[in-house]
Design an enzyme around this catalytic site. Structure first.
Site, PDB file in Angstrom:
ATOM      1  N   ASP A 265      -1.442   1.333  -3.725  1.00  0.00           N
ATOM      2  CA  ASP A 265      -1.884  -0.569  -4.342  1.00  0.00           C
ATOM      3  C   ASP A 265      -3.915   0.567  -4.405  1.00  0.00           C
ATOM      4  O   ASP A 265      -4.442  -0.316  -4.646  1.00  0.00           O
ATOM      5  CB  ASP A 265      -1.912  -1.025  -3.511  1.00  0.00           C
ATOM      6  CG  ASP A 265      -2.901  -0.985  -2.282  1.00  0.00           C
ATOM      7  OD1 ASP A 265      -2.954   0.404  -1.233  1.00  0.00           O
ATOM      8  OD2 ASP A 265      -3.651  -1.951  -1.192  1.00  0.00           O
TER       9      ASP A 265
ATOM     10  N   SER B 195       0.960  -1.314   0.262  1.00  0.00           N
ATOM     11  CA  SER B 195       0.161   0.014   0.060  1.00  0.00           C
ATOM     12  C   SER B 195       0.637   1.582  -0.095  1.00  0.00           C
ATOM     13  O   SER B 195       1.792   1.368  -0.903  1.00  0.00           O
ATOM     14  CB  SER B 195      -1.289  -0.062   1.322  1.00  0.00           C
ATOM     15  OG  SER B 195      -1.789   0.874   1.413  1.00  0.00           O
TER      16      SER B 195
ATOM     17  N   ASN C 123      -8.454   9.450   6.659  1.00  0.00           N
ATOM     18  CA  ASN C 123      -7.487   8.476   5.556  1.00  0.00           C
ATOM     19  C   ASN C 123      -7.907   8.221   4.025  1.00  0.00           C
ATOM     20  O   ASN C 123      -6.776   8.704   3.443  1.00  0.00           O
ATOM     21  CB  ASN C 123      -5.828   8.115   6.746  1.00  0.00           C
ATOM     22  CG  ASN C 123      -6.797   6.329   5.905  1.00  0.00           C
ATOM     23  OD1 ASN C 123      -7.838   5.904   6.202  1.00  0.00           O
ATOM     24  ND2 ASN C 123      -6.308   5.297   7.274  1.00  0.00           N
TER      25      ASN C 123
ATOM     26  N   THR D  59       0.386  -1.129  12.883  1.00  0.00           N
ATOM     27  CA  THR D  59       0.984  -1.238  11.624  1.00  0.00           C
ATOM     28  C   THR D  59       2.202  -0.773  11.841  1.00  0.00           C
ATOM     29  O   THR D  59       3.113  -1.240  10.580  1.00  0.00           O
ATOM     30  CB  THR D  59       0.377  -0.549  10.917  1.00  0.00           C
ATOM     31  OG1 THR D  59       0.666   0.495  10.996  1.00  0.00           O
ATOM     32  CG2 THR D  59      -0.834  -1.196  10.206  1.00  0.00           C
TER      33      THR D  59
ATOM     34  N   ARG E 127      -4.002   4.567  21.107  1.00  0.00           N
ATOM     35  CA  ARG E 127      -3.869   3.862  20.721  1.00  0.00           C
ATOM     36  C   ARG E 127      -2.665   3.249  20.487  1.00  0.00           C
ATOM     37  O   ARG E 127      -1.351   3.364  19.777  1.00  0.00           O
ATOM     38  CB  ARG E 127      -5.161   4.018  19.925  1.00  0.00           C
ATOM     39  CG  ARG E 127      -4.558   4.331  18.250  1.00  0.00           C
ATOM     40  CD  ARG E 127      -6.200   3.609  17.438  1.00  0.00           C
ATOM     41  NE  ARG E 127      -5.897   3.215  16.758  1.00  0.00           N
ATOM     42  CZ  ARG E 127      -5.331   2.678  15.966  1.00  0.00           C
ATOM     43  NH1 ARG E 127      -4.190   3.722  15.144  1.00  0.00           N
ATOM     44  NH2 ARG E 127      -4.973   1.651  14.956  1.00  0.00           N
TER      45      ARG E 127
END
Ligand code: 16G
Length: 534
Positions: free
Chosen positions: A283, A64, A379, A506, A502
């Site tokens: 992507d 991505s 996003n 990733t 949080r």
């Protein structure tokens, strides 16, 4: 088969001391670490397909918006959705098995999940433009061959195209058929729906599309050919950053993530004041819009603004079609959605908002609870999903006026234009272009629908991000103990303040988000909360 799996796995040995985890976007890391992971994902895909009676599973090799040297792999379930949750754990388990235990773990999963090894397994796969893609595909194919899986290689595709093809493959020849099982079928479906949705309308000026030098570039060039064939030229698309030959240019100073995090246009953009621009990611499953306002400078039209635009347009159409009473329309966001967007949806549009944890699978799932579920992450990752009841109503409602008939036509076209399987930058772009054409809006008018609260996102390096545990759709920390109370105390001192922390899914870090009525207060709140997390 056992001997074949053993023989093939000996070519794809696992790096020792590495722990892999199937996260929000599958496995993702430096490409040179992925060989054994992709091989094992091939084994999981075979098991998953057999478990589902031979339905086709999708495998996408992409990282991505990550840098060119990274890569990743994710699995797509039969209807084009993200892999079912419990199978993320099985994937993680197989990815981490020691080489000498791999067959044992594979067999134990087969037994535990009552999988019939005789069932034909079917897989389709594709990859993005990264240089590491072809070698990883070979690792995948070794696993598919060893497990006797039938497969089709779709070569280069955007992630949403593979989701589309997975659904089309599994619904082919049924009343639920989602479209022709080919890349061409994807372009035909989108372009044909776009012409119907536009109804001869034109957008104001051109749109400049930054393709992040990724797979979206060649695919958008292809789509444009179909749009030209069918339409009267309702949209003028200028393509930039479409170089897929220079591997190192992927996502470099361009693309949705660059624009969103740097809050500026790619340096290669030549767009003038008030000209509509958008950026895809590597992507093409994310999109954000932006423009340069001569008075206020760079203006971002992010996922929240796309969601509110879509919800307002579809809400209006439902009213014109006299379907507003019978269809439940709602918007799904994450904690990152700007508070002003949430207020706008609830107060101005009069629609309910649901908040879920970060990650498309959570939003998608929540959106399917509505008849029309609009979901977007800030996003730019998102789409709109329609329930079977909504689709039926679009097709069976008897119009009593030309305006009602027109609204029903547009709703039917949107249901085909919007990729229902997952967020799709190309489909989302055509959706935005359609809405702006109908409203005859420039980006400035779109931007003015509501004013974002100033906000700040900070990445905090911590010793162990797994210590940060959240509840309430990631808006509150339950651990480390006492930290949430300290955050609440800071937030209470700030006008219209909101902040949360949080663990990233990733990256090895904690993310802190803060918003407030002024830029200074938002920045200050973010930096103080970040300080508490360190
Ligand atoms: C993944 C998610 C994306 C989310 C991001 C958050 C999918 C397909 N992708 O890329 O939606 O915004 O993770 O990253 O679900 P973070 O956990 O590092 O903040």
């Amino acid at each position: 088969m056992d001997g074949k799996i053993l023989a093939a796995s000996s070519k794809h040995t696992k790096p020792v001391d590495r722990v892999f985890q199937y996260g929000t976007a599958g496995f993702r890391m430096k490409a040179n670490l992925l060989d054994s992971v992709v091989f094992r994902v091939g084994l999981v895909a075979a098991l998953r397909s057999r478990k589902l009676g031979g339905q086709t599973i999708g495998v996408m090799i992409t990282a991505s918006h990550n840098p060119p040297e990274d890569n990743g792999v994710k699995l797509v379930d039969p209807m084009g959705e993200m892999l079912e949750n419990s199978w993320e754990a099985y994937s993680t388990e197989l990815a981490n098995a020691r080489d000498e235990d791999l067959l044992k773990v594979y067999k134990s999963l087969e037994e535990k999940l009552k999988i019939n090894g005789e069932t034909t397994a079917r897989v389709i796969y594709a990859r993005d433009t990264r240089a590491s893609g072809p070698a990883l595909v070979r690792a995948l194919v070794d696993a598919l061959d060893a497990t006797g899986t039938e497969y089709t290689d779709y070569k280069l595709l955007t992630t949403p195209q593979l989701h589309y093809l997975t659904r089309c493959t599994n619904t082919e020849g049924t009343p639920q058929s989602y479209g022709d099982v080919s890349e061409k079928g994807y372009y035909e479906k989108l372009s044909e729906a776009f012409v119907r949705a536009m109804k001869g309308k034109k957008t104001v000026g051109a749109v400049t599309v930054d393709c992040a030098n990724g797979v979206g570039g060649p695919k958008l060039h292809e789509l444009v050919k179909y749009l030209k064939k069918g339409s009267e030229g309702g949209v003028d698309i200028k393509i930039i950053n479409d170089d897929v030959l220079k591997a190192e240019s992927l996502n470099h100073e361009c693309g949705a993530d660059f624009v969103k995090t740097k809050q500026r246009a790619p340096p290669t953009s030549k767009a003038g004041n008030n000209e509509r621009c958008c950026s895809l990611d590597g992507d093409a499953d994310r999109i954000i819009y932006y423009f340069n306002d001569p008075e206020h400078g760079f203006r971002l039209l992010d996922g929240d603004k796309i969601a509110t635009l879509a919800a307002s347009f579809i809400g209006d159409l439902a009213r014109e079609a006299r379907l507003a009473e019978e269809l439940k329309i709602g918007v799904v966001q994450t904690a990152y959605a700007n508070g002003a967007s949430t207020k706008y949806v609830e107060k101005s549009l009069g629609l309910p908002v649901v908040c879920t944890p970060t990650g498309v699978k959570w939003l998608h799932h929540a959106a399917t609870k509505f008849d029309v579920g609009v979901y977007f992450e800030a996003n730019g990752h998102g789409t709109v999903v329609f329930s079977p009841q909504a689709l039926k109503a679009f097709h069976t409602k008897e119009p009593e006026s030309p305006a009602q008939a027109a609204a029903l036509n547009t709703l039917r076209a949107l249901a085909d234009l919007i990729n229902q399987t997952v967020g799709d930058a190309l489909s989302d772009m055509l959706l935005v272009e359609t809405i702006l054409a109908h409203k005859a809006w420039t980006p400035r008018e779109w931007d003015l629908t509501y004013v974002d609260l100033p906000n700040r996102l900070v990445r905090v390096e911590v010793k162990n991000r797994n210590l940060f545990k959240t509840t309430d759709a990631e808006r509150k920390l339950v651990e480390p103990q006492g930290l949430q109370e300290q955050i609440d105390a800071l937030v209470s001192k700030v006008r219209d303040g909101r902040s949360f922390a949080r663990a990233s899914g990733t990256e090895d870090a904690v993310r802190v988000y803060a918003e407030a009525v002024t830029r200074g207060e938002a920045d200050d709140l973010a930096s103080k909360v970040a300080g508490l997390c360190r």
